[in-house]
Each structure stands twice: as structure tokens, then as C-alpha cells.
Motif scaffolding. Structure first.
Motif, PDB file in Angstrom:
ATOM      1  N   ASP A 165      44.966 -10.165 -14.087  1.00 45.05           N
ATOM      2  CA  ASP A 165      44.690  -8.836 -13.553  1.00 45.05           C
ATOM      3  C   ASP A 165      44.544  -8.947 -12.036  1.00 45.05           C
ATOM      4  O   ASP A 165      43.749  -9.742 -11.534  1.00 45.05           O
ATOM      5  CB  ASP A 165      43.383  -8.339 -14.194  1.00 45.05           C
ATOM      6  CG  ASP A 165      43.010  -6.970 -13.707  1.00 45.05           C
ATOM      7  OD1 ASP A 165      43.848  -6.333 -13.046  1.00 45.05           O
ATOM      8  OD2 ASP A 165      41.882  -6.544 -13.998  1.00 45.05           O
ATOM      9  N   GLU A 166      45.328  -8.133 -11.287  1.00 53.07           N
ATOM     10  CA  GLU A 166      45.319  -8.256  -9.828  1.00 53.07           C
ATOM     11  C   GLU A 166      44.088  -7.618  -9.201  1.00 53.07           C
ATOM     12  O   GLU A 166      43.789  -7.851  -8.028  1.00 53.07           O
ATOM     13  CB  GLU A 166      46.581  -7.610  -9.234  1.00 53.07           C
ATOM     14  CG  GLU A 166      47.890  -8.216  -9.695  1.00 53.07           C
ATOM     15  CD  GLU A 166      48.230  -9.492  -8.961  1.00 53.07           C
ATOM     16  OE1 GLU A 166      47.808  -9.650  -7.804  1.00 53.07           O
ATOM     17  OE2 GLU A 166      48.917 -10.350  -9.555  1.00 53.07           O
ATOM     18  N   GLY A 167      43.363  -6.792  -9.965  1.00 51.68           N
ATOM     19  CA  GLY A 167      42.222  -6.044  -9.422  1.00 51.68           C
ATOM     20  C   GLY A 167      41.224  -6.899  -8.662  1.00 51.68           C
ATOM     21  O   GLY A 167      40.950  -6.642  -7.476  1.00 51.68           O
ATOM     22  N   LEU A 182      41.258 -17.828  -4.955  1.00 51.72           N
ATOM     23  CA  LEU A 182      41.505 -18.807  -6.010  1.00 51.72           C
ATOM     24  C   LEU A 182      40.238 -19.056  -6.817  1.00 51.72           C
ATOM     25  O   LEU A 182      40.233 -18.973  -8.050  1.00 51.72           O
ATOM     26  CB  LEU A 182      42.008 -20.101  -5.373  1.00 51.72           C
ATOM     27  CG  LEU A 182      42.398 -21.216  -6.314  1.00 51.72           C
ATOM     28  CD1 LEU A 182      43.650 -20.827  -7.053  1.00 51.72           C
ATOM     29  CD2 LEU A 182      42.630 -22.496  -5.544  1.00 51.72           C
ATOM     30  N   THR A 183      39.116 -19.340  -6.106  1.00 52.59           N
ATOM     31  CA  THR A 183      37.926 -19.780  -6.833  1.00 52.59           C
ATOM     32  C   THR A 183      37.188 -18.625  -7.492  1.00 52.59           C
ATOM     33  O   THR A 183      36.562 -18.811  -8.524  1.00 52.59           O
ATOM     34  CB  THR A 183      36.961 -20.521  -5.900  1.00 52.59           C
ATOM     35  OG1 THR A 183      36.765 -19.726  -4.739  1.00 52.59           O
ATOM     36  CG2 THR A 183      37.506 -21.870  -5.511  1.00 52.59           C
ATOM     37  N   PHE A 184      37.222 -17.415  -6.894  1.00 55.23           N
ATOM     38  CA  PHE A 184      36.470 -16.314  -7.497  1.00 55.23           C
ATOM     39  C   PHE A 184      37.361 -15.324  -8.245  1.00 55.23           C
ATOM     40  O   PHE A 184      36.889 -14.575  -9.075  1.00 55.23           O
ATOM     41  CB  PHE A 184      35.677 -15.561  -6.423  1.00 55.23           C
ATOM     42  CG  PHE A 184      34.632 -16.399  -5.780  1.00 55.23           C
ATOM     43  CD1 PHE A 184      33.510 -16.782  -6.502  1.00 55.23           C
ATOM     44  CD2 PHE A 184      34.767 -16.839  -4.475  1.00 55.23           C
ATOM     45  CE1 PHE A 184      32.545 -17.576  -5.921  1.00 55.23           C
ATOM     46  CE2 PHE A 184      33.801 -17.632  -3.893  1.00 55.23           C
ATOM     47  CZ  PHE A 184      32.687 -18.003  -4.618  1.00 55.23           C
ATOM     48  N   LYS A 227      40.191  -9.619  -1.413  1.00 51.89           N
ATOM     49  CA  LYS A 227      40.922  -9.457  -0.157  1.00 51.89           C
ATOM     50  C   LYS A 227      40.270  -8.380   0.704  1.00 51.89           C
ATOM     51  O   LYS A 227      40.087  -8.548   1.904  1.00 51.89           O
ATOM     52  CB  LYS A 227      42.371  -9.044  -0.474  1.00 51.89           C
ATOM     53  CG  LYS A 227      43.392 -10.152  -0.203  1.00 51.89           C
ATOM     54  CD  LYS A 227      44.795  -9.641  -0.476  1.00 51.89           C
ATOM     55  CE  LYS A 227      45.534 -10.569  -1.407  1.00 51.89           C
ATOM     56  NZ  LYS A 227      46.700  -9.963  -2.033  1.00 51.89           N
ATOM     57  N   SER A 228      39.905  -7.250   0.084  1.00 47.38           N
ATOM     58  CA  SER A 228      39.379  -6.126   0.861  1.00 47.38           C
ATOM     59  C   SER A 228      38.000  -6.430   1.419  1.00 47.38           C
ATOM     60  O   SER A 228      37.582  -5.844   2.405  1.00 47.38           O
ATOM     61  CB  SER A 228      39.333  -4.864  -0.004  1.00 47.38           C
ATOM     62  OG  SER A 228      38.452  -5.073  -1.061  1.00 47.38           O
ATOM     63  N   SER A 229      37.267  -7.359   0.788  1.00 47.65           N
ATOM     64  CA  SER A 229      35.970  -7.711   1.348  1.00 47.65           C
ATOM     65  C   SER A 229      36.095  -8.903   2.299  1.00 47.65           C
ATOM     66  O   SER A 229      35.107  -9.488   2.709  1.00 47.65           O
ATOM     67  CB  SER A 229      34.968  -8.000   0.229  1.00 47.65           C
ATOM     68  OG  SER A 229      35.414  -9.103  -0.504  1.00 47.65           O
ATOM     69  N   GLY A 230      37.322  -9.271   2.651  1.00 48.14           N
ATOM     70  CA  GLY A 230      37.531 -10.294   3.680  1.00 48.14           C
ATOM     71  C   GLY A 230      37.600 -11.712   3.171  1.00 48.14           C
ATOM     72  O   GLY A 230      37.423 -12.650   3.942  1.00 48.14           O
ATOM     73  N   GLY A 231      37.847 -11.909   1.878  1.00 47.37           N
ATOM     74  CA  GLY A 231      37.910 -13.258   1.334  1.00 47.37           C
ATOM     75  C   GLY A 231      39.195 -13.963   1.712  1.00 47.37           C
ATOM     76  O   GLY A 231      40.231 -13.335   1.910  1.00 47.37           O
ATOM     77  N   SER A 232      39.115 -15.265   1.823  1.00 50.54           N
ATOM     78  CA  SER A 232      40.310 -16.042   2.168  1.00 50.54           C
ATOM     79  C   SER A 232      41.114 -16.334   0.908  1.00 50.54           C
ATOM     80  O   SER A 232      40.730 -15.970  -0.197  1.00 50.54           O
ATOM     81  CB  SER A 232      39.903 -17.351   2.837  1.00 50.54           C
ATOM     82  OG  SER A 232      39.222 -18.132   1.896  1.00 50.54           O
ATOM     83  N   LYS A 233      42.235 -17.028   1.112  1.00 49.50           N
ATOM     84  CA  LYS A 233      43.082 -17.403  -0.018  1.00 49.50           C
ATOM     85  C   LYS A 233      42.320 -18.329  -0.993  1.00 49.50           C
ATOM     86  O   LYS A 233      42.455 -18.223  -2.201  1.00 49.50           O
ATOM     87  CB  LYS A 233      44.326 -18.121   0.536  1.00 49.50           C
ATOM     88  CG  LYS A 233      45.425 -18.339  -0.469  1.00 49.50           C
ATOM     89  CD  LYS A 233      46.480 -17.248  -0.409  1.00 49.50           C
ATOM     90  CE  LYS A 233      47.533 -17.476  -1.488  1.00 49.50           C
ATOM     91  NZ  LYS A 233      48.407 -16.358  -1.734  1.00 49.50           N
TER      92      LYS A 233
END
Lengths: 267, 260
Positions: free
Chosen positions: A162-164, A180-182, A170-176
């Protein structure tokens, strides 16, 4: 009463498939020189063999030879599965086309396809002169074959996520890496773990067979006893293998069920 | 200050199971006696394998494998057809939806499970002893192999069919057999066809190695060359087999797409 007629081309399709199947089996049977009297005679011959296995050889000496071999098969299967899951896990991310760019994913998938195409037994006898007669060869063969199969299955799981959650990260500023981890790993881990266990069940059957080429495990024992025509002991080997496989299947299926369906909450 | 909800406690299974799995892995690696110095020693022999493996003798392989390869394909065709034909009625007996007698359901189900636990090569070894060395033993072994897989897949599909048509057939006064024939069978036939093609692919793969124990097919040639360590002859055979297997698989995938 007027029943609707079956469409004609469907009928033609049905008859042509049926005749194709019959022709194919006749062609094969003729090519293999299998005659009717051999087929009729076969159950009798099998009955004689099974009859010769009973009563089973339950002596102390038989068990002291067979039981270590049976457990060796178990260890080979488990160690092979560990190798397979350890290496296939990172590779499956490379092969998933939603995580990596198209060309990397396609290349990795092709490599996995090639690995998967080699049966364990063929890998085993190619390794045999290098790694020696013994369980190590079997473990490597099973491990490498498992990388191919597990890599394919796991990458398909990763592609189906699920891409959600990823968008949220991404929108909360997470990195690549955060993605992966979350985002990915928590989603795919239950399914992938259950695939590992499922692969273990398959590997157990494969490792039982590997002894045929001398790569360790219970297969060696069975082929020896059959060659020496010691049928009661061959029967014991078979029964021990069946017990081991059934037990491992039951335990692994129960764990898989628990992982996928979660704990039953009593309300 | 935000209140972060507490992390759920790790389950009982994870607490005990994970360390156990870890310990068991270490134990298994110990038990397969991996000895690094031996491994290094043996690694020096790798030329015995690698050199001939990458210098394939194509001409020899072309001349000697074609008839055995044909035999392999014939074994797979015959065995998958017979195995699936036997499995079709059996799986109706091994499903709760169509077999109302609990005792016979249990018997059929455990028979299929028992057949499934024995690996294909074990069947082949036993049949070579029972009916003699040759492709007939291989056919019998793969019949058991495909019977077991088809029985499991199909009986589980029958378990999950839509009960509506069966109820409708019963309501019109059909007997149990008529109900099964008119409303359960047509529901699973498309699945049966798809499974059949899938099992045919598996049989092609399995029949390659049957020859290692004398049950016919191209494995017979591999086995004789393997004993003499003629890897220069084995490697082209393997490549040819892989090409044929992949070709047949593509064909079967194509048919499956057209049927479903």
C-alpha cells in the motif's frame, strides 16, 4: 422443453482438447514403451515391495544410523533457508520495481530467474568436487536455489504494498531510508516471514533427496538400503522421513497461520 | 508535549520463537560441519569443475541428448495427465464441501497428505526397485508427485466454492452425486485446467533429475557423465535443458492466459 444449444465452436474446442490429450498420452506411452500389461502388473510389483518393507526394522542399530541422518536433513534445510532468506531479503528490494528504477529491477529479476532455473540437485553435484561430500554441499545448493525463489516471491510482496504510508512519510519529510524502515518493512515482514517458513517446508523435502548425489541427508541412507535390498530398513528410513516432514509441516504451518492471521482476540 | 501511544508488547511467540530460531540457526550451521580450512583446500580443486564447465562440448551434447530429452518430455506429459486424471475424483472426496461423510473425508485427506510428504525422487527410487529401471518407474513417480499436488490444490479450491449453485441443485431434488456433477464440478474446471498446466511445468522440471536414480529421461545421461566428472559434457546438457524447460514454461503460461 427447449434447452438452449451449446455453441458449436465451444463443442469443437472441447473435442479438440480431449483428442489432443488422448493423442499426447498415447504418443508418450508409445515412445516410452509402456504397454498395458506393464501398467496392470505395476500395482502387484509395488505391493510386493511394500510387503517386503513390513515389519519395519526397529532394531537399535538401525535407529542409531538413521536418526542422525534424518536430523542432518533437517539442519541442511534450516541452514539453507537461513542462507536463502539472508541474501534474498536485500536482493528482493533491488528487484521490486516500485523501489528501484526500471533497469536495475529488470536486471535483478533476470538474475533471480537464472538462479531459480537450476534445480538443487544439479547445483549440488556441481559443488560436490569443490565443497566435498557432505552436508555443506547440500546446504549451499539449497541456499542458492532458495535465494532465487525467495527473491522472486519477496519482491512481488514488496511490489504489492500500500503506497499510503510511504506518501505519509514523504510528506512529513522522511528520507528514503525512513520510507524503507517505517513504510515498507513493517508492511511486508509478516508475508515475507511466512514465505521463509514455507520455503523451509519445501527445502526439507529437497534436502531429503540431496543424499542421492552424496550431498548429505537421509537420501543417501535410503538409496543404500534399496541397493542392498534391505527393504525393512528402507521402510524405516521412509517412515522416519515421513514423520519428520509431517511434524515440521505442522509446526511451520501453525506459526505461519499465527503470523498472517494474528492472535485470536477473545471478545 | 505529545503523548505517543505505547508500543504494543511483543507477543509470546516472538519472545520465545525468535531467540529459539536464532539458536537453532547457529546450531544447524555447526551441525553441517563447515570447516574453513578444508573448504579452502577444496577450493584449490575448483579448476576440476570450473575449467571444463566453461568449455562446453556442444557437438557431443547435440548428438547424444536429443532422444533422452524427448523421453523426459514424454514422461512429464504422460505422468501429469494420469496424475491429474486420478486426482480429479479424489479431490472431490477430500473436500468438506462435497464429501459429507466425515470419516471417508478424513481418509482421503490423509492419503493425499501422506503421498505429498514423500519427495519425488524417493518415489522414483522405490519404483525403480519395484518395476525395474527405466522410464516407466519415472512415470509412476511423477504420477504420485502430480497426484499429491493436484489433490491438495484442487480439494482446497473445492472447499471454497460458492455454495449457491449446490443449494439450487439440491432444491430441485437432485441427488448428492448429481449436485456435485452439475454445480461443483463446473465451478472448479477452469482452476483444474490452470493447475494442470502448472503441474505439467513442475513435472518437466522434476523429470530432468529422475534419471539420477535410474528412472529414465535426460538425467540418465547427466548421471553417467557426472560420475566421470565430465563437466565439459554436462554444462551444455544443462543449458539445453534449461532452454527447453523455459520454452515449455512460456508456452504453458501462454495457454493459461488464453484459457482463463
Amino acid at each position: 422443453m427447449n434447452l438452449p444449444k451449446q455453441p458449436l465452436n465451444q463443442k469443437i474446442f472441447k473435442y479438440s482438447i480431449t483428442s489432443l490429450i488422448i493423442l499426447a498420452s498415447l504418443w508418450s506411452a508409445a515412445g516410452l514403451e509402456i504397454t498395458l500389461d506393464r501398467i496392470i502388473d505395476a500395482p502387484k510389483q509395488i505391493g510386493i515391495l511394500v510387503g517386503a518393507m513390513f515389519p519395519l526394522d526397529l532394531s537399535q542399530e538401525a535407529f542409531s544410523r538413521i536418526i542422525p541422518k534424518v536430523f542432518e536433513s533437517l539442519f541442511i534445510a534450516w541452514a539453507g533457508t537461513v542462507i536463502g532468506s539472508f541474501f534474498s531479503f536485500p536482493i528482493s528490494f533491488l528487484a521490486a520495481n516500485n523501489f528501484t528504477k526500471g533497469i536495475v529491477s529488470k536486471a535483478t529479476k533476470q538474475i533471480l530467474n537464472i538462479i531459480r532455473a537450476f534445480p538443487e540437485l544439479i547445483l549440488a553435484f556441481i559443488f560436490l568436487p569443490i565443497t566435498g561430500l557432505g552436508p555443506l554441499t547440500g546446504t549451499l545448493a539449497i541456499g542458492i536455489h532458495s535465494i532465487g525463489t525467495l527473491g522472486k516471491l519477496s519482491s512481488e510482496v514488496i511490489e504489492g504494498i500500500d503506497e499510503g504510508p510511504l506518501e505519509a512519510i514523504k510528506s512529513s519529510g522522511g528520507s528514503k531510508i525512513n520510507e524503507l524502515t517505517f513504510g515498507i518493512i513493517p508492511q511486508v515482514m509478516p508475508t515475507i516471514t511466512s514465505y521463509w517458513l514455507y520455503r523451509f517446508e519445501i527445502n526439507l523435502r529437497a534436502s531429503a533427496v540431496l543424499g542421492v548425489v552424496g550431498a548429505g541427508g537421509v537420501g543417501q541412507e535410503l538409496i543404500n538400503q534399496l541397493r542392498f535390498r534391505d527393504f525393512p530398513r528402507a521402510g524405516t528410513v521412509l517412515v522416519c522421513t515421513i514423520v519428520l516432514v509431517l511434524t515440521a509441516d505442522a509446526v511451520s504451518a501453525a506459526i505461519r497461520n499465527r503470523i498472517i492471521k494474528g492472535k485470536l482476540v477473545k471478545s | 508535549m505529545i503523548n505517543i501511544p505505547p508500543k504494543p508488547k511483543a507477543s509470546y511467540l516472538a519472545k520465545i520463537g525468535l531467540p529459539f530460531a536464532f539458536m537453532f540457526s547457529i546450531f544447524s550451521f555447526n551441525m553441517i560441519d563447515f570447516n574453513f580450512s578444508d573448504f579452502q583446500n577444496n577450493l584449490q580443486n575448483r579448476k576440476i569443475v570450473t575449467e571444463p564447465l566453461f568449455n562446453p562440448k556442444w557437438q557431443w551434447a547435440w548428438d547424444n541428448t536429443s532422444s533422452a530429452l524427448l523421453e523426459t518430455i514424454q514422461i512429464a506429459i504422460l505422468a501429469s495427465i494420469i496424475g491429474c486424471a486420478i486426482a480429479l475424483p479424489l479431490s472431490f472426496y477430500a473436500s468438506r464441501a462435497t464429501n459429507l461423510n466425515k470419516f471417508s473425508y478424513f481418509l482421503y485427506k490423509s492419503f493425499l497428505n501422506l503421498v505429498r510428504t514423500i519427495p519425488d525422487l524417493f518415489w522414483a527410487m522405490m519404483f525403480t526397485v519395484a518395476v525395474g529401471i527405466g522410464p516407466f518407474a519415472g512415470v509412476l513417480a511423477l504420477v504420485m508427485f502430480s497426484l499429491a499436488i493436484m489433490g491438495k490444490l484442487l480439494s482446497e479450491t473445492i472447499d471454497s466454492i460458492d455454495p449457491g449453485p449446490m443449494e439450487a441443485a439440491k432444491a430441485t431434488g437432485a441427488s448428492h452425486n448429481q449436485t456435485v456433477f452439475t454445480s461443483a464440478l463446473p465451478q472448479v474446471l477452469p482452476n483444474f485446467t490452470a493447475y494442470f498446466l502448472y503441474i505439467f511445468e513442475l513435472c518437466i522440471r522434476a523429470s530432468v533429475i529422475l534419471g539420477l536414480v535410474g528412472a529414465g529421461g535426460v538425467g540418465r545421461i547427466i548421471e553417467t557423465q557426472r560420475i566421470f566428472l565430465r563437466f565439459d559434457r554436462i554444462s551444455p546438457i544443462i543449458v539445453i535443458i534449461l532452454a527447453v524447460v523455459i520454452l515449455i514454461e512460456q508456452f504453458s503460461v501462454w495457454i493459461r492466459k488464453r484459457i482463463l
